[in-house]
Design a protein around this motif. Structure first.
Motif, PDB file in Angstrom:
ATOM      1  N   SER A  57      37.073  36.263  35.092  1.00  0.00           N
ATOM      2  CA  SER A  57      36.481  37.605  35.144  1.00  0.00           C
ATOM      3  C   SER A  57      35.537  37.740  36.333  1.00  0.00           C
ATOM      4  O   SER A  57      35.495  38.793  36.988  1.00  0.00           O
ATOM      5  CB  SER A  57      35.750  37.890  33.833  1.00  0.00           C
ATOM      6  OG  SER A  57      36.643  37.807  32.730  1.00  0.00           O
ATOM      7  N   GLN A  58      34.798  36.695  36.632  1.00  0.00           N
ATOM      8  CA  GLN A  58      33.929  36.723  37.811  1.00  0.00           C
ATOM      9  C   GLN A  58      34.728  36.805  39.097  1.00  0.00           C
ATOM     10  O   GLN A  58      34.309  37.474  40.052  1.00  0.00           O
ATOM     11  CB  GLN A  58      33.028  35.482  37.832  1.00  0.00           C
ATOM     12  CG  GLN A  58      31.880  35.533  36.848  1.00  0.00           C
ATOM     13  CD  GLN A  58      30.986  34.319  36.970  1.00  0.00           C
ATOM     14  OE1 GLN A  58      31.112  33.366  36.200  1.00  0.00           O
ATOM     15  NE2 GLN A  58      30.099  34.330  37.931  1.00  0.00           N
ATOM     16  N   ARG A  59      35.877  36.145  39.133  1.00  0.00           N
ATOM     17  CA  ARG A  59      36.708  36.240  40.326  1.00  0.00           C
ATOM     18  C   ARG A  59      37.271  37.652  40.497  1.00  0.00           C
ATOM     19  O   ARG A  59      37.366  38.158  41.613  1.00  0.00           O
ATOM     20  CB  ARG A  59      37.843  35.218  40.267  1.00  0.00           C
ATOM     21  CG  ARG A  59      37.397  33.794  40.498  1.00  0.00           C
ATOM     22  CD  ARG A  59      38.558  32.912  40.943  1.00  0.00           C
ATOM     23  NE  ARG A  59      39.606  32.833  39.939  1.00  0.00           N
ATOM     24  CZ  ARG A  59      39.644  31.924  38.967  1.00  0.00           C
ATOM     25  NH1 ARG A  59      38.674  31.027  38.866  1.00  0.00           N
ATOM     26  NH2 ARG A  59      40.643  31.896  38.110  1.00  0.00           N
ATOM     27  N   ASP A  60      37.647  38.273  39.395  1.00  0.00           N
ATOM     28  CA  ASP A  60      38.174  39.633  39.477  1.00  0.00           C
ATOM     29  C   ASP A  60      37.077  40.642  39.819  1.00  0.00           C
ATOM     30  O   ASP A  60      37.345  41.656  40.472  1.00  0.00           O
ATOM     31  CB  ASP A  60      38.823  40.033  38.146  1.00  0.00           C
ATOM     32  CG  ASP A  60      40.160  39.354  37.926  1.00  0.00           C
ATOM     33  OD1 ASP A  60      40.792  38.939  38.922  1.00  0.00           O
ATOM     34  OD2 ASP A  60      40.579  39.231  36.754  1.00  0.00           O
ATOM     35  N   LEU A  61      35.860  40.377  39.375  1.00  0.00           N
ATOM     36  CA  LEU A  61      34.749  41.301  39.598  1.00  0.00           C
ATOM     37  C   LEU A  61      33.524  40.522  40.090  1.00  0.00           C
ATOM     38  O   LEU A  61      32.541  40.357  39.369  1.00  0.00           O
ATOM     39  CB  LEU A  61      34.421  42.064  38.303  1.00  0.00           C
ATOM     40  CG  LEU A  61      33.404  43.193  38.387  1.00  0.00           C
ATOM     41  CD1 LEU A  61      33.821  44.257  39.386  1.00  0.00           C
ATOM     42  CD2 LEU A  61      33.174  43.807  37.020  1.00  0.00           C
ATOM     43  N   PRO A  62      33.570  40.034  41.330  1.00  0.00           N
ATOM     44  CA  PRO A  62      32.446  39.246  41.849  1.00  0.00           C
ATOM     45  C   PRO A  62      31.176  40.062  42.031  1.00  0.00           C
ATOM     46  O   PRO A  62      30.108  39.488  42.242  1.00  0.00           O
ATOM     47  CB  PRO A  62      32.976  38.729  43.195  1.00  0.00           C
ATOM     48  CG  PRO A  62      34.028  39.704  43.595  1.00  0.00           C
ATOM     49  CD  PRO A  62      34.660  40.154  42.315  1.00  0.00           C
ATOM     50  N   HIS A  63      31.285  41.368  41.927  1.00  0.00           N
ATOM     51  CA  HIS A  63      30.128  42.255  42.083  1.00  0.00           C
ATOM     52  C   HIS A  63      29.316  42.368  40.797  1.00  0.00           C
ATOM     53  O   HIS A  63      28.251  42.991  40.793  1.00  0.00           O
ATOM     54  CB  HIS A  63      30.594  43.651  42.492  1.00  0.00           C
ATOM     55  CG  HIS A  63      31.687  43.645  43.512  1.00  0.00           C
ATOM     56  ND1 HIS A  63      33.008  43.402  43.174  1.00  0.00           N
ATOM     57  CD2 HIS A  63      31.672  43.830  44.841  1.00  0.00           C
ATOM     58  CE1 HIS A  63      33.757  43.438  44.264  1.00  0.00           C
ATOM     59  NE2 HIS A  63      32.978  43.689  45.288  1.00  0.00           N
ATOM     60  N   ALA A  64      29.812  41.803  39.708  1.00  0.00           N
ATOM     61  CA  ALA A  64      29.187  42.034  38.408  1.00  0.00           C
ATOM     62  C   ALA A  64      27.795  41.438  38.314  1.00  0.00           C
ATOM     63  O   ALA A  64      27.568  40.277  38.666  1.00  0.00           O
ATOM     64  CB  ALA A  64      30.072  41.470  37.299  1.00  0.00           C
TER      65      ALA A  64
END
Length: 272
Positions: A57-64
């Motif tokens: 999930s962090q790879r898909d949304l590194p902006h989180a």
């Protein structure tokens, strides 16, 4: 009173919303989210993926800044430079889940059940081996009494002769909300989660920490497990054009599909 031009927090579902059908997130989407972060607006990923899929999930949304995982039962603070910090973790007692599954099975017949019990990275599921499980993570065959012996993150249930919507309708009648939260996320299964756990509850943890009013939150989603945050977010709830009919009905606005980078297109216009 007109709403502010910009929200103070943006939360987006991942699969079917931000993530495209080929399991990628476009460079364009990443560029737009870079602009959102540069404008000082926090970004939250709100997903049914369990904590075992945090790194993905962090790879898909590194902006989180935060991840709301497990459909709301697990919340992780990613703002620090060190390891992510779990700020909320709720589990469903296994014997309770087992009794609820027995009640549901009494109504619809035999169920195929898989259990998400572990939170370490890419941990396997336990239970019945389902040939239709669409994800690459392993499923370890295990008797239901053993897989539900202790607290679990969620249980997935499928009835061979019912669609997930049909099974969900029955489950919502059979399973009391004070015992468990039930939903479906487009995987062909009903998900049985801890009581009160949903994406709105997970986001409520985040906004309390940040001091943001739900009226200042914009959310994006596509499936029934997004419905609670659609009713909770006051700035706006945007559905993808590929969304489930129940989500489209509740949305304030509809953007392009996930494969057309609908989240990015909407935010690009909003932040231009």
């Amino acid at each position: 009173m007109p709403r502010p031009r910009l929200p103070k927090l943006i939360a987006t579902d991942l699969d079917g919303t931000l993530v495209r059908s080929d399991d990628t997130v476009s460079a364009y989407t990443h560029q737009v989210l870079d602009r959102v972060k540069a404008a000082g607006v926090p970004v939250v990923g709100a997903t049914g993926r369990g904590p075992r899929l945090r790194e993905l999930s962090q790879r898909d949304l590194p902006h989180a800044d935060y991840l709301v995982l497990g459909g709301g039962s697990h919340v992780v603070d990613l703002r620090g430079s060190d390891s992510p910090v779990t700020v909320h973790d709720q589990r469903l007692e296994g014997p309770v889940a087992a009794a609820l599954l027995d009640d549901l099975s009494a109504e619809v017949g035999p169920l195929l059940v898989m259990v998400e019990g572990l939170d370490h990275q890419y941990a396997p599921l336990w239970g019945d081996l389902d040939p239709d499980w669409p994800w690459p993570q392993r499923v370890v065959a295990m008797p239901r009494t053993e897989s539900l012996a202790g607290p679990v993150i969620k249980a997935f249930a499928r009835a061979v002769d019912l669609t997930s919507d049909e099974l969900l309708a029955v489950a919502q009648q059979v399973i009391p909300p004070e015992k468990a939260s039930v939903t479906q996320a487009g995987l062909g299964f009903v998900e049985i989660c801890p009581p009160g756990a949903d994406k709105a509850a997970g986001l409520a943890v985040v906004v309390e920490v940040l001091g943001i009013d739900p009226a200042e939150v914009l959310v994006f989603g596509d499936m029934p497990n997004d419905i609670p945050m659609f009713g909770w977010a006051g700035w706006g709830a945007v559905a993808m054009s590929n969304a489930h009919p129940s989500v489209l009905t509740l949305a304030n606005e509809v953007t392009l599909s996930n494969d057309e980078d609908g989240v990015a297109v909407y935010l690009d216009r909003l932040f231009s």
